[in-house]
Scaffold this motif. Structure first.
Motif, PDB file in Angstrom:
ATOM      1  N   PRO A  45      -8.928  -2.719  -3.746  1.00 51.73           N
ATOM      2  CA  PRO A  45      -9.106  -1.491  -4.538  1.00 51.73           C
ATOM      3  C   PRO A  45      -8.854  -0.265  -3.653  1.00 51.73           C
ATOM      4  CG  PRO A  45     -10.989  -2.959  -4.806  1.00 51.73           C
ATOM      5  CD  PRO A  45     -10.134  -3.562  -3.748  1.00 51.73           C
ATOM      6  N   TYR A  46      -8.172   0.732  -4.203  1.00 55.04           N
ATOM      7  CA  TYR A  46      -7.807   1.901  -3.398  1.00 55.04           C
ATOM      8  C   TYR A  46      -9.025   2.618  -2.834  1.00 55.04           C
ATOM      9  CZ  TYR A  46      -5.186   5.764  -1.587  1.00 55.04           C
ATOM     10  OH  TYR A  46      -4.638   6.667  -0.716  1.00 55.04           O
ATOM     11  N   ILE A  47     -10.109   2.624  -3.606  1.00 55.35           N
ATOM     12  CA  ILE A  47     -11.299   3.394  -3.215  1.00 55.35           C
ATOM     13  C   ILE A  47     -11.874   2.952  -1.861  1.00 55.35           C
ATOM     14  CG2 ILE A  47     -12.912   1.924  -4.528  1.00 55.35           C
ATOM     15  CD1 ILE A  47     -13.246   5.733  -4.133  1.00 55.35           C
ATOM     16  N   TYR A  48     -11.576   1.718  -1.446  1.00 55.57           N
ATOM     17  CA  TYR A  48     -12.029   1.274  -0.118  1.00 55.57           C
ATOM     18  C   TYR A  48     -11.568   2.273   0.957  1.00 55.57           C
ATOM     19  CZ  TYR A  48     -13.153  -3.529  -1.717  1.00 55.57           C
ATOM     20  OH  TYR A  48     -13.678  -4.629  -2.341  1.00 55.57           O
ATOM     21  N   HIS A  49     -10.361   2.798   0.758  1.00 50.34           N
ATOM     22  CA  HIS A  49      -9.783   3.691   1.771  1.00 50.34           C
ATOM     23  C   HIS A  49     -10.543   5.018   1.918  1.00 50.34           C
ATOM     24  CE1 HIS A  49      -6.958   6.081   4.059  1.00 50.34           C
ATOM     25  NE2 HIS A  49      -6.712   6.848   3.012  1.00 50.34           N
ATOM     26  N   PRO A  50     -10.711   5.803   0.836  1.00 54.44           N
ATOM     27  CA  PRO A  50     -11.485   7.044   1.017  1.00 54.44           C
ATOM     28  C   PRO A  50     -12.913   6.811   1.522  1.00 54.44           C
ATOM     29  CG  PRO A  50     -10.613   6.882  -1.239  1.00 54.44           C
ATOM     30  CD  PRO A  50     -10.093   5.711  -0.500  1.00 54.44           C
ATOM     31  N   LEU A  84     -12.748  12.646  -1.345  1.00 51.71           N
ATOM     32  CA  LEU A  84     -11.832  13.213  -2.351  1.00 51.71           C
ATOM     33  C   LEU A  84     -10.406  13.429  -1.805  1.00 51.71           C
ATOM     34  CD1 LEU A  84     -14.211  15.995  -3.775  1.00 51.71           C
ATOM     35  CD2 LEU A  84     -13.740  13.754  -4.801  1.00 51.71           C
ATOM     36  N   HIS A  85     -10.148  13.011  -0.560  1.00 52.34           N
ATOM     37  CA  HIS A  85      -8.948  13.517   0.114  1.00 52.34           C
ATOM     38  C   HIS A  85      -7.625  13.124  -0.542  1.00 52.34           C
ATOM     39  CE1 HIS A  85      -8.629   9.619   2.255  1.00 52.34           C
ATOM     40  NE2 HIS A  85      -7.375   9.954   2.448  1.00 52.34           N
ATOM     41  N   ASP A  86      -7.591  11.996  -1.264  1.00 55.98           N
ATOM     42  CA  ASP A  86      -6.335  11.589  -1.896  1.00 55.98           C
ATOM     43  C   ASP A  86      -6.320  11.833  -3.398  1.00 55.98           C
ATOM     44  OD1 ASP A  86      -4.798  10.762   0.283  1.00 55.98           O
ATOM     45  OD2 ASP A  86      -5.744   8.779   0.335  1.00 55.98           O
ATOM     46  N   VAL A  87      -7.378  12.417  -3.912  1.00 56.30           N
ATOM     47  CA  VAL A  87      -7.514  12.564  -5.365  1.00 56.30           C
ATOM     48  C   VAL A  87      -6.460  13.512  -5.943  1.00 56.30           C
ATOM     49  CG1 VAL A  87      -8.979  13.662  -7.105  1.00 56.30           C
ATOM     50  CG2 VAL A  87      -9.925  11.862  -5.662  1.00 56.30           C
ATOM     51  N   ALA A 103      -9.147  11.032  10.709  1.00 56.86           N
ATOM     52  CA  ALA A 103      -9.899   9.879  10.193  1.00 56.86           C
ATOM     53  C   ALA A 103      -9.031   9.076   9.225  1.00 56.86           C
ATOM     54  CB  ALA A 103     -11.171  10.358   9.492  1.00 56.86           C
ATOM     55  N   ASP A 104      -8.286   9.788   8.384  1.00 56.63           N
ATOM     56  CA  ASP A 104      -7.377   9.173   7.417  1.00 56.63           C
ATOM     57  C   ASP A 104      -6.324   8.338   8.164  1.00 56.63           C
ATOM     58  OD1 ASP A 104      -5.947   8.741   5.002  1.00 56.63           O
ATOM     59  OD2 ASP A 104      -4.724  10.535   5.348  1.00 56.63           O
ATOM     60  N   ARG A 105      -5.741   8.945   9.181  1.00 61.86           N
ATOM     61  CA  ARG A 105      -4.711   8.254   9.956  1.00 61.86           C
ATOM     62  C   ARG A 105      -5.270   7.032  10.678  1.00 61.86           C
ATOM     63  NH1 ARG A 105       0.801   8.365  11.059  1.00 61.86           N
ATOM     64  NH2 ARG A 105       0.616   9.545   9.130  1.00 61.86           N
ATOM     65  N   HIS A 119      -7.779   5.146   9.802  1.00 61.24           N
ATOM     66  CA  HIS A 119      -7.976   4.029   8.874  1.00 61.24           C
ATOM     67  C   HIS A 119      -6.646   3.422   8.436  1.00 61.24           C
ATOM     68  CE1 HIS A 119      -9.022   1.993   4.966  1.00 61.24           C
ATOM     69  NE2 HIS A 119      -9.781   1.385   5.859  1.00 61.24           N
ATOM     70  N   ASN A 120      -5.647   4.266   8.216  1.00 62.97           N
ATOM     71  CA  ASN A 120      -4.327   3.717   7.865  1.00 62.97           C
ATOM     72  C   ASN A 120      -3.761   2.845   8.991  1.00 62.97           C
ATOM     73  OD1 ASN A 120      -4.168   4.753   5.283  1.00 62.97           O
ATOM     74  ND2 ASN A 120      -3.252   6.688   5.942  1.00 62.97           N
ATOM     75  N   MET A 121      -3.981   3.263  10.224  1.00 61.36           N
ATOM     76  CA  MET A 121      -3.514   2.472  11.357  1.00 61.36           C
ATOM     77  C   MET A 121      -4.280   1.153  11.470  1.00 61.36           C
ATOM     78  SD  MET A 121      -0.934   3.898  12.851  1.00 61.36           S
ATOM     79  CE  MET A 121      -0.841   2.988  14.393  1.00 61.36           C
TER      80      MET A 121
HETATM   81 MN    MN Z   1      -5.524   8.762   2.727  1.00 59.67          MN
END
Ligand code: MN
Length: 383
Positions: free
Chosen positions: A57-62, A85-88, A151-153, A155-157
């Motif tokens: 689920p996408y929400i895991y990421h935020p 809310l960063h990707d909303v 922080a976003d980067r 987690h993506n990494m």
């Molecule tokens: Mn993101």
């Protein structure tokens, strides 16, 4: 295709949410928790039909980004709300005006900054690290935008494995050239190190594997050497009744690689260099003199290289880093870098200024306690 178990996923989402609340419990009051809950609810709903490349689920990421912001960077409730809310706005039907109406202008401004940065990246332009920093400065006047972006980067990494190879490479190079130097500038060393190691892993897997394997193979010998090296230091510190801790300092895979290239050395020669860190528990007013006392004990046993003395205790780095570094000659003519610092300085090195300000304002629970830190970071970024 794996069958999706919604019940199980919903349970997992709640679990992650509770972990997040735990991670920020020391710096959130009732009102903060209410805001975080509202942001969580909105994000869950907005992303409800979206999935990550991994199928999760996408929400895991935020939620994970918010967790990094709280726990690993030490940010407060405003940033946690923004991270959730960063990707909303970028990925769902919500507009920045909705965020403004529901969460106020501070949050809306930060989200807007985050969305703008993503837009720039989607245009696929190539940037130099220096221009990147300047661009970030013009896109946001709140350094929290950049901290949440980091922080976003991160987690993506951490979750890059399920991406296609070309995307992996693009994201990793961007990370190495743009984000890691930024984390460095802001004094977020553990994040910088992790970004670099992950970046190397996904761009040059073979080299990454080779070095990490060698690290494993040589671990025992290195540990033995260090144990012997610190023995006399330990006993004198005990004798002088210091409260202290000594750690062997793990070198990152990326920094070994960089050194091998820069100095044209092979692994064994790079690893001829050892590093230890002495952390002392001492009150603020005695930090400086105690660090130098420890320095004098160390150099009673081992001869220092005068060219390698670095005093960031008297003059901290712009990003807030404080520590006393010396390189001494250990047994068998091996050089050992010794870092001497107080517990407070160590916290700054690990977590940046957040730790510093929390130390100074222990009972301050609102996000405002971070303002001084935020200003300091802004300075570090602008200089
Ligand atoms: Mn993101």
């Amino acid at each position: 295709m794996v069958k999706i178990d919604r019940k199980k996923e919903d349970k997992e989402i709640l679990n992650k949410y509770r972990n997040l609340l735990r991670a920020c419990s020391d710096k959130t009051n009732k009102k903060d928790k209410k805001d975080i809950r509202a942001a969580f609810n909105l994000a869950v709903n907005a992303h409800k039909d979206m999935r990550r490349k991994s199928g999760e689920p996408y929400i895991y990421h935020p939620i994970a980004v918010a967790h990094i912001a709280a726990k690993e960077i030490g940010l407060g409730s405003t940033s946690i709300v923004c991270a959730l809310l960063h990707d909303v706005v970028e990925d769902t039907d919500y507009e920045i005006e909705d965020i403004q109406r529901l969460f106020g202008s501070k949050v809306a401004k930060i989200i807007e900054g985050l969305t703008k940065i993503s837009d720039v990246f989607n245009q696929d332009i190539s940037l130099q690290a220096e221009n990147f920093r300047k661009m970030l400065l013009t896109l946001s006047d709140d350094v929290r935008v950049i901290l949440i972006k980091l922080a976003d980067r991160l987690h993506n990494m951490r979750t890059l494995d399920s991406m296609p190879v070309d995307k992996k490479k693009k994201i990793s190079s961007e990370t190495l050239y743009l984000y890691a130097p930024l984390a460095h500038r802001l004094g977020l060393y553990p994040i910088k190190t992790e970004l670099e190691d992950l970046g190397l892993k996904h761009t040059k897997l073979e080299e990454y594997k080779e070095i990490s394997q060698k690290l494993i193979n040589t671990k025992e010998d290195r540990t033995k050497y260090i144990r012997k090296f610190i023995r006399p230091i330990k006993s004198v510190l005990k004798e002088k009744e210091f409260s202290f801790e000594i750690k062997g300092r793990p070198k990152s895979i990326y920094s070994i690689k960089k050194k091998m290239i820069k100095q044209n050395l092979d692994f064994d020669n790079v690893f001829d260099k050892f590093a230890v860190r002495i952390i002392i528990n001492t009150p603020l007013e005695r930090e400086k003199s105690d660090c130098w006392r420890v320095y004098s004990f160390v150099t009673d046993f081992y001869k220092p290289n005068p060219d390698r003395l670095r005093d960031w205790v008297s003059t901290p780095k712009v990003n807030g880093y404080e520590s006393l570094h010396t390189t001494v000659m250990g047994d068998d003519g091996k050089w050992v870098e010794v870092q001497i610092r107080s517990k407070r300085m160590d916290n700054i090195a690990e977590k940046g200024y957040a730790a510093h300000y929390r130390y100074k304002q222990k009972n301050e629970k609102s996000d405002d306690s971070l303002d001084a830190w935020i200003n300091k970071l802004q300075e570090a970024l602008e200089n």
